[in-house]
Motif scaffolding. Sequence first.
Motif, mmCIF file in Angstrom:
data_model
loop_
_atom_site.group_PDB
_atom_site.id
_atom_site.type_symbol
_atom_site.label_atom_id
_atom_site.label_comp_id
_atom_site.label_asym_id
_atom_site.label_seq_id
_atom_site.Cartn_x
_atom_site.Cartn_y
_atom_site.Cartn_z
ATOM 1 N N PHE A 13 0.886 -1.169 0.000
ATOM 2 C CA PHE A 13 0.000 0.000 0.000
ATOM 3 C C PHE A 13 0.917 1.210 0.000
ATOM 4 C CE2 PHE A 13 -3.192 -2.885 2.041
ATOM 5 C CZ PHE A 13 -4.152 -2.758 1.072
ATOM 6 N N VAL A 22 2.848 -4.569 3.035
ATOM 7 C CA VAL A 22 1.947 -5.174 4.017
ATOM 8 C C VAL A 22 2.118 -6.687 4.040
ATOM 9 C CG1 VAL A 22 -0.469 -5.582 4.542
ATOM 10 C CG2 VAL A 22 0.281 -3.299 3.941
ATOM 11 N N PRO A 76 -1.470 -11.648 14.826
ATOM 12 C CA PRO A 76 -1.928 -10.467 15.553
ATOM 13 C C PRO A 76 -2.617 -9.476 14.619
ATOM 14 C CG PRO A 76 0.469 -10.486 15.362
ATOM 15 C CD PRO A 76 -0.007 -11.772 14.811
ATOM 16 N N SER A 77 -3.349 -8.548 15.200
ATOM 17 C CA SER A 77 -4.073 -7.563 14.413
ATOM 18 C C SER A 77 -3.109 -6.778 13.523
ATOM 19 C CB SER A 77 -4.805 -6.616 15.364
ATOM 20 O OG SER A 77 -5.654 -5.792 14.637
ATOM 21 N N GLY A 78 -3.511 -6.592 12.279
ATOM 22 C CA GLY A 78 -2.703 -5.805 11.369
ATOM 23 C C GLY A 78 -1.579 -6.570 10.687
ATOM 24 N N CYS A 79 -1.556 -7.891 10.850
ATOM 25 C CA CYS A 79 -0.448 -8.656 10.267
ATOM 26 C C CYS A 79 -0.690 -8.953 8.792
ATOM 27 C CB CYS A 79 -0.238 -9.955 11.034
ATOM 28 S SG CYS A 79 -1.594 -11.111 10.835
ATOM 29 N N GLY A 80 -1.898 -8.672 8.292
ATOM 30 C CA GLY A 80 -2.151 -8.862 6.864
ATOM 31 C C GLY A 80 -3.031 -10.050 6.527
ATOM 32 N N LYS A 81 -3.671 -10.640 7.495
ATOM 33 C CA LYS A 81 -4.536 -11.804 7.233
ATOM 34 C C LYS A 81 -5.647 -11.459 6.248
ATOM 35 C CE LYS A 81 -5.906 -11.933 11.538
ATOM 36 N NZ LYS A 81 -5.144 -10.908 12.258
ATOM 37 N N SER A 82 -6.377 -10.381 6.577
ATOM 38 C CA SER A 82 -7.506 -10.010 5.718
ATOM 39 C C SER A 82 -7.012 -9.629 4.333
ATOM 40 C CB SER A 82 -8.265 -8.823 6.316
ATOM 41 O OG SER A 82 -8.780 -9.158 7.567
ATOM 42 N N THR A 83 -5.919 -8.894 4.295
ATOM 43 C CA THR A 83 -5.381 -8.473 3.006
ATOM 44 C C THR A 83 -5.053 -9.688 2.144
ATOM 45 O OG1 THR A 83 -4.482 -6.533 4.095
ATOM 46 C CG2 THR A 83 -3.645 -7.042 1.905
ATOM 47 N N GLU A 140 -12.966 -13.750 9.488
ATOM 48 C CA GLU A 140 -13.481 -13.623 10.857
ATOM 49 C C GLU A 140 -15.003 -13.701 10.892
ATOM 50 O OE1 GLU A 140 -11.617 -11.068 13.505
ATOM 51 O OE2 GLU A 140 -9.879 -10.675 12.254
ATOM 52 N N HIS A 158 -8.667 -14.412 14.627
ATOM 53 C CA HIS A 158 -7.620 -14.232 15.607
ATOM 54 C C HIS A 158 -7.949 -15.004 16.884
ATOM 55 C CE1 HIS A 158 -10.114 -10.443 16.146
ATOM 56 N NE2 HIS A 158 -10.386 -11.196 17.193
HETATM 57 N N1 LIG Z 1 -6.394 0.177 1.925
HETATM 58 C C1 LIG Z 1 -5.299 0.203 2.703
HETATM 59 N N2 LIG Z 1 -4.404 1.203 2.588
HETATM 60 C C2 LIG Z 1 -3.304 1.239 3.354
HETATM 61 N N3 LIG Z 1 -2.989 0.321 4.271
HETATM 62 C C3 LIG Z 1 -3.837 -0.697 4.443
HETATM 63 C C4 LIG Z 1 -5.032 -0.816 3.667
HETATM 64 N N4 LIG Z 1 -5.678 -1.929 4.057
HETATM 65 C C5 LIG Z 1 -4.923 -2.478 5.023
HETATM 66 N N5 LIG Z 1 -3.811 -1.753 5.257
HETATM 67 C C6 LIG Z 1 -2.760 -2.080 6.213
HETATM 68 O O1 LIG Z 1 -2.343 -3.391 5.973
HETATM 69 C C7 LIG Z 1 -2.059 -4.050 7.169
HETATM 70 C C8 LIG Z 1 -2.781 -5.369 7.222
HETATM 71 O O2 LIG Z 1 -4.150 -5.137 7.284
HETATM 72 P P1 LIG Z 1 -5.179 -6.331 7.415
HETATM 73 O O3 LIG Z 1 -6.536 -5.756 7.390
HETATM 74 O O4 LIG Z 1 -4.866 -7.358 6.409
HETATM 75 O O5 LIG Z 1 -4.845 -6.864 8.880
HETATM 76 P P2 LIG Z 1 -5.479 -8.090 9.637
HETATM 77 O O6 LIG Z 1 -4.396 -9.067 9.845
HETATM 78 O O7 LIG Z 1 -6.687 -8.570 8.937
HETATM 79 O O8 LIG Z 1 -5.857 -7.433 11.024
HETATM 80 P P3 LIG Z 1 -7.160 -7.657 11.923
HETATM 81 O O9 LIG Z 1 -6.915 -8.886 12.723
HETATM 82 O O10 LIG Z 1 -7.170 -6.438 12.789
HETATM 83 O O11 LIG Z 1 -8.335 -7.745 11.030
HETATM 84 C C9 LIG Z 1 -2.434 -3.110 8.293
HETATM 85 O O12 LIG Z 1 -1.263 -2.569 8.816
HETATM 86 C C10 LIG Z 1 -3.261 -2.060 7.623
HETATM 87 O O13 LIG Z 1 -3.029 -0.818 8.225
#
Ligand SMILES: Nc1ncnc2c1ncn2[C@@H]1O[C@H](COP(=O)(O)OP(=O)(O)OP(=O)(O)O)[C@@H](O)[C@H]1O
Lengths: 369, 293
Positions: free
Chosen positions: A28, A33, A52-59, A174, A207
Amino acid sequence: MTSAARAASRGATTPASGVVLDRVTKRFGAVDVLRDISLTIADGEFIVFVGPSGCGKSTLLRMIAGLEEVSDGTIAIGGRDVTDAEPSERGIAMVFQTYALYPHLSVRDNMGFSLKMAGRPRAEVAAKVEAAAELLHLIALLDRRPAQLSGGQRQRVAIGRAIVRDPRVFLFDEPLSNLDAELRIEMRIEIAKLHRRLGNTMIYVTHDQTEAMTLADRIVVLRGGRIEQAGKPADIFGDPDNLFVAGFIGSPKINVLPGRFTTEGLEIDGSLLTGPDCIAGQRCDGAVSVAIRPHLLHLVGDSDPGIPVKIDFAEYLGDKTYVHGQSRSDHAVVTEIASGPPPAPGSIIRLGSRPEDVLLFDGGGSRLR
Amino acid sequence: MTVSTISGAVASPRRRMPRRIDIMSHAAGILVALLFLAPIAWAVLATFKSRSEAAQPPLPPWPTEGISLDNFRTLENFGAGILHHTLNSLIVAIATTALTILVSVLAGYGFSRYRFPLKGFFFVLVLATMMVPFQSILTPLFLILAELKLQNTLVGLVLIYVTLQLPFSVFMMRNAFDAVPPEIAEAARIDGVTGLRLLIHVLGPLVMPGIVSVGLIAFLNAWNEFLAALVLLTSQDNYTLPVLLTAVRAGHYGSIDWGAVQAGVTIMMIPCLILFLALQRHYIRGLTAGAVK
Ligand SMILES: Nc1ncnc2c1ncn2[C@@H]1O[C@H](COP(=O)(O)OP(=O)(O)OP(=O)(O)O)[C@@H](O)[C@H]1O
Ligand SMILES: [Mg+2]
């Protein structure tokens, strides 16, 4: 290493029909990410991404779905490169955390939407919707709107909508986190049953480590956009590759204490502990981190090797008691007592373990095997 | 104190209190409603007075010399007939509404869901036109329409109304689209529905309250607008109702024909009332309830 070779090395079956991620990277802006994610998911496998939160799972999940563009690397589903394919052409279906039902459509129309939009005959749509509704006990709710459903029912409709598409791969982000604890357990079991029944590949983000442990054929632990370890739940729990994975999975958390090898054996705070033997050149020199699961620590007598722990408090849970204390160097130590009265706060107990239950990690947190 | 008195003392106010509040709130509601309805009733009643009586001080508000349809006759005999001018107004209002909805939905959708260069700038530019008082651009608008050979036509008037209506409408529609959770569009995308089909089958129904509001406002503004219509429409045949009413107002010997004005006002109210009653369900209810947790 080619992806095929990588698949073979992980013991996956026919990689051509599963999901293959090859050095997938997501940026990004200037931020990486996800970096170089390579993973081969076998057909019919239930994979859980945790971290952990923000590790990129959803991405990562959204990239497999095609909702997020891939910055680098390739994604193949069913042996076909889908890196640039539209989500609807990938043979996937996704269940969102927020359900994302169409609020203006009835349950029936929600579930049949994709088929109807694809111009399939009305009878076929109706039959498939009925079948999915049957499977998920939604028959009585078919004519309701999403607003007239409970959270658990909405989630079932979302799953039903996914089933109707008859996808090769189910993606869950989730899906249970908006439900209360009891319903979550119920739905978890339903999803497990569903997987057994349908046999599709499922990729599931959570998570909640209980969900991960109970549902997964294989758990993928992510941290900071990298895969820390991918393996069977038992391996992730009992044979972690590094200190992060050891600490992330398991509740209460694994005990980690600083130790070192002396001529007499493994020593923690000056006390000997029965641990694995030292392997010359690898772990006999320098400090190690010693990790032991709470339930694998047990009380030992004064003459046996063991570490003294000063008791802080005990948590009684009915079938077991967690006893919290501190080692001589003030590291937190938790142990589990199956029966009997817990030791009094302030008293000192001695805890030991079997050598095979002790995990050793080097200064960088990597496992010493 | 016995148990029964305690329970009676506790229970009865609990049962009575909401009822007293109920009565009070109803009374207040009725009072406010009467305040709003009184002038309307006054106007409607005045239309049934004879011409001479309508010119008298308006007390009592109802006709005392018997019901007369004089005022409607005056309207009917003026210009091309009230029906013709009502039709003019309807054509202008409906066309304005339709065009405003069409453009603002597409523009709002684009501003909300697509990424393109200078998006923020263009959006502010659209909004900035709201700051310009439209009276100040009436002359250039008139010249442009003249150039297009659209002066003194209903089409020209519609174009002006749509132009004036759009900034606010685009803003409203963008907000409406923004309020729809992105997951819904993503779910639709996975279901194979994108672009215009997404708009028609998924997002359109979800922004319906916004569309109704935008349409209603456009209709009312076009229906009631006076100045642009007065400036632009030169032949009496093309007059919309507001312009007609000022023309009809002039009675004999410089006096004002109040009866005819009230009759015109009454007729002008009818479509507005119908619209409000028919559409109230839509702009009160938010359709997105239950979409996501
Ligand atoms: N559209 C975006 N633009 C910029 N950064 C993004 C965007 N979407 C996600 N991120 C960043 O990418 C990283 C991973 O986000 P992601 O949503 O995949 O986390 P996650 O593992 O699913 O967390 P959670 O458990 O909180 O859902 C985060 O640091 C987030 O800030
Ligand atoms: Mg997430």
